[in-house]
Design a protein around this motif. Sequence first.
Motif, mmCIF file in Angstrom:
data_model
loop_
_atom_site.group_PDB
_atom_site.id
_atom_site.type_symbol
_atom_site.label_atom_id
_atom_site.label_comp_id
_atom_site.label_asym_id
_atom_site.label_seq_id
_atom_site.Cartn_x
_atom_site.Cartn_y
_atom_site.Cartn_z
ATOM 1 N N ALA A 1 0.698 -1.369 -0.038
ATOM 2 C CA ALA A 1 0.034 -0.001 0.101
ATOM 3 C C ALA A 1 0.945 1.366 -0.055
ATOM 4 O O ALA A 1 0.595 2.195 -1.021
ATOM 5 N N PHE A 2 1.775 1.357 0.845
ATOM 6 C CA PHE A 2 2.654 2.579 0.831
ATOM 7 C C PHE A 2 3.426 2.673 -0.386
ATOM 8 O O PHE A 2 3.734 3.701 -0.907
ATOM 9 N N ALA A 3 3.893 1.552 -1.123
ATOM 10 C CA ALA A 3 4.768 1.604 -2.173
ATOM 11 C C ALA A 3 3.811 2.149 -3.413
ATOM 12 O O ALA A 3 4.087 3.038 -3.985
ATOM 13 N N VAL A 4 2.487 1.686 -3.473
ATOM 14 C CA VAL A 4 1.511 2.447 -4.175
ATOM 15 C C VAL A 4 1.378 3.632 -4.190
ATOM 16 O O VAL A 4 1.420 4.615 -4.850
ATOM 17 N N TRP A 5 1.236 4.032 -2.796
ATOM 18 C CA TRP A 5 0.743 5.470 -2.703
ATOM 19 C C TRP A 5 2.083 6.232 -2.812
ATOM 20 O O TRP A 5 1.674 7.467 -3.258
ATOM 21 N N LYS A 6 3.178 5.793 -2.678
ATOM 22 C CA LYS A 6 4.453 6.765 -3.018
ATOM 23 C C LYS A 6 4.610 6.915 -4.599
ATOM 24 O O LYS A 6 4.799 8.020 -4.999
ATOM 25 N N GLU A 7 4.523 5.671 -5.394
ATOM 26 C CA GLU A 7 3.991 5.868 -6.579
ATOM 27 C C GLU A 7 3.100 7.013 -7.303
ATOM 28 O O GLU A 7 3.354 7.800 -8.035
ATOM 29 N N MET A 8 1.998 6.778 -6.874
ATOM 30 C CA MET A 8 0.741 7.801 -7.001
ATOM 31 C C MET A 8 1.178 9.200 -6.655
ATOM 32 O O MET A 8 1.134 10.245 -7.589
ATOM 33 N N THR A 9 2.229 9.363 -5.540
ATOM 34 C CA THR A 9 2.304 10.608 -5.106
ATOM 35 C C THR A 9 3.604 11.240 -5.981
ATOM 36 O O THR A 9 3.469 12.359 -6.284
ATOM 37 N N GLU A 10 4.498 10.188 -6.359
ATOM 38 C CA GLU A 10 5.348 10.877 -7.367
ATOM 39 C C GLU A 10 5.115 11.252 -8.684
ATOM 40 O O GLU A 10 5.520 12.144 -9.360
ATOM 41 N N ARG A 11 4.294 10.377 -9.197
ATOM 42 C CA ARG A 11 3.606 10.570 -10.318
ATOM 43 C C ARG A 11 2.724 11.730 -10.472
ATOM 44 O O ARG A 11 3.112 12.994 -11.406
ATOM 45 N N LEU A 12 2.269 12.047 -9.327
ATOM 46 C CA LEU A 12 1.173 13.668 -9.245
ATOM 47 C C LEU A 12 2.298 14.712 -9.196
ATOM 48 O O LEU A 12 2.059 15.873 -9.744
ATOM 49 N N ARG A 13 3.372 14.601 -8.364
ATOM 50 C CA ARG A 13 4.567 15.557 -8.398
ATOM 51 C C ARG A 13 4.828 15.809 -9.721
ATOM 52 O O ARG A 13 5.248 17.019 -10.210
ATOM 53 N N ASP A 14 5.229 14.821 -10.311
ATOM 54 C CA ASP A 14 5.943 14.922 -11.900
ATOM 55 C C ASP A 14 4.826 15.588 -12.623
ATOM 56 O O ASP A 14 5.417 16.438 -13.580
ATOM 57 N N GLN A 15 3.540 15.363 -12.505
ATOM 58 C CA GLN A 15 2.573 16.148 -13.465
ATOM 59 C C GLN A 15 2.159 17.398 -13.024
ATOM 60 O O GLN A 15 1.574 18.056 -13.636
ATOM 61 N N GLY A 16 2.764 18.137 -11.780
ATOM 62 C CA GLY A 16 2.205 19.216 -11.224
ATOM 63 C C GLY A 16 0.933 19.122 -10.795
ATOM 64 O O GLY A 16 0.099 20.299 -10.745
ATOM 65 N N LYS A 17 0.553 18.079 -10.180
ATOM 66 C CA LYS A 17 -0.990 18.174 -9.844
ATOM 67 C C LYS A 17 -0.947 18.386 -8.296
ATOM 68 O O LYS A 17 -0.029 18.457 -7.558
ATOM 69 N N ILE A 18 -2.185 18.237 -7.655
ATOM 70 C CA ILE A 18 -2.595 18.719 -6.354
ATOM 71 C C ILE A 18 -2.747 17.593 -5.390
ATOM 72 O O ILE A 18 -3.813 16.663 -5.976
ATOM 73 N N ILE A 19 -2.424 17.612 -4.077
ATOM 74 C CA ILE A 19 -2.966 16.724 -3.196
ATOM 75 C C ILE A 19 -3.682 17.359 -2.257
ATOM 76 O O ILE A 19 -3.454 18.596 -1.506
ATOM 77 N N TYR A 20 -4.995 17.021 -2.046
ATOM 78 C CA TYR A 20 -6.007 17.921 -1.092
ATOM 79 C C TYR A 20 -5.953 17.027 0.264
ATOM 80 O O TYR A 20 -6.215 15.837 0.059
ATOM 81 N N LEU A 21 -5.873 17.679 1.213
ATOM 82 C CA LEU A 21 -6.042 16.831 2.526
ATOM 83 C C LEU A 21 -7.077 17.395 3.385
ATOM 84 O O LEU A 21 -7.256 18.612 3.600
ATOM 85 N N ILE A 22 -8.163 16.674 3.926
ATOM 86 C CA ILE A 22 -9.164 16.990 4.642
ATOM 87 C C ILE A 22 -9.368 16.354 5.877
ATOM 88 O O ILE A 22 -8.796 15.173 5.995
ATOM 89 N N GLY A 23 -10.089 16.787 6.890
ATOM 90 C CA GLY A 23 -10.304 16.243 8.128
ATOM 91 C C GLY A 23 -11.055 17.099 9.015
ATOM 92 O O GLY A 23 -11.095 18.298 8.635
ATOM 93 N N ASN A 24 -11.675 17.002 10.192
ATOM 94 C CA ASN A 24 -12.375 17.600 11.203
ATOM 95 C C ASN A 24 -11.482 17.807 12.323
ATOM 96 O O ASN A 24 -10.858 16.536 12.800
ATOM 97 N N GLY A 25 -11.576 18.715 13.135
ATOM 98 C CA GLY A 25 -10.833 18.742 14.521
ATOM 99 C C GLY A 25 -9.400 18.383 14.205
ATOM 100 O O GLY A 25 -8.616 18.994 13.530
ATOM 101 N N ALA A 26 -8.933 17.330 15.197
ATOM 102 C CA ALA A 26 -7.581 17.141 15.096
ATOM 103 C C ALA A 26 -7.018 16.737 13.870
ATOM 104 O O ALA A 26 -5.905 16.874 13.505
ATOM 105 N N SER A 27 -7.983 15.900 13.123
ATOM 106 C CA SER A 27 -8.020 15.651 11.735
ATOM 107 C C SER A 27 -7.551 16.743 10.732
ATOM 108 O O SER A 27 -6.699 16.631 9.761
ATOM 109 N N ALA A 28 -8.161 17.812 10.999
ATOM 110 C CA ALA A 28 -8.024 19.061 10.004
ATOM 111 C C ALA A 28 -6.618 19.348 10.321
ATOM 112 O O ALA A 28 -5.795 20.017 9.477
ATOM 113 N N SER A 29 -6.298 19.576 11.624
ATOM 114 C CA SER A 29 -4.656 20.133 12.276
ATOM 115 C C SER A 29 -3.872 19.016 11.474
ATOM 116 O O SER A 29 -2.756 19.585 10.773
#
Length: 188
Positions: free
Chosen positions: A31-59
Amino acid sequence: MWNKHTEKLQNCLSSIEVSGNHCCKDGCDQAFAVWKEMTERLRDQGKIIYLIGNGASASMASHFSADLAKNAHVHTQVFTDLALITALANDISYDQVFVEPLKRRLTPNDMLVAISSSGNSPNVLKACAFAAETGASVVTLSAMSPKNNLRTLGDINFWLPADTYGMAETGHACILHYWMDSVSTSPA
């Protein structure tokens, strides 16, 4: 007491369950290897990672947005502006505070990382459903009940068998740090 607490945390982290479209018969490492690959591909393409949560998860979303931008050179976005949140909650509905800005920004090549200890926050669930409909990658982190709704909404879903918010939040921070460290371009 401290040793029992850290032992409980270790047991919780060792018992992470991973599921999703992109994995994960081989568990966390795959799972971490796939997530890393997805993130690196996204970075190479100049795309965006959105992060969401409520309360402590928002922090936590805000914290890792900053870490990823600084250390992994990834374009990130969080929705933590109080004026935006309260305007959307008041004028539309609190369950739409993430969906509404995502409607204006999210593209199919972006990623949404959703953090929710309970895994049942309506605004987080709706955002994940919207992101999936848009074609964006979705990664979820949840805990508490093994039957929480967030566990089924991502391409990769991390679930911790934590029974307290402290244990869930500590475990989620560990997962996020491990991911961020794997994609960091900064020297250690």
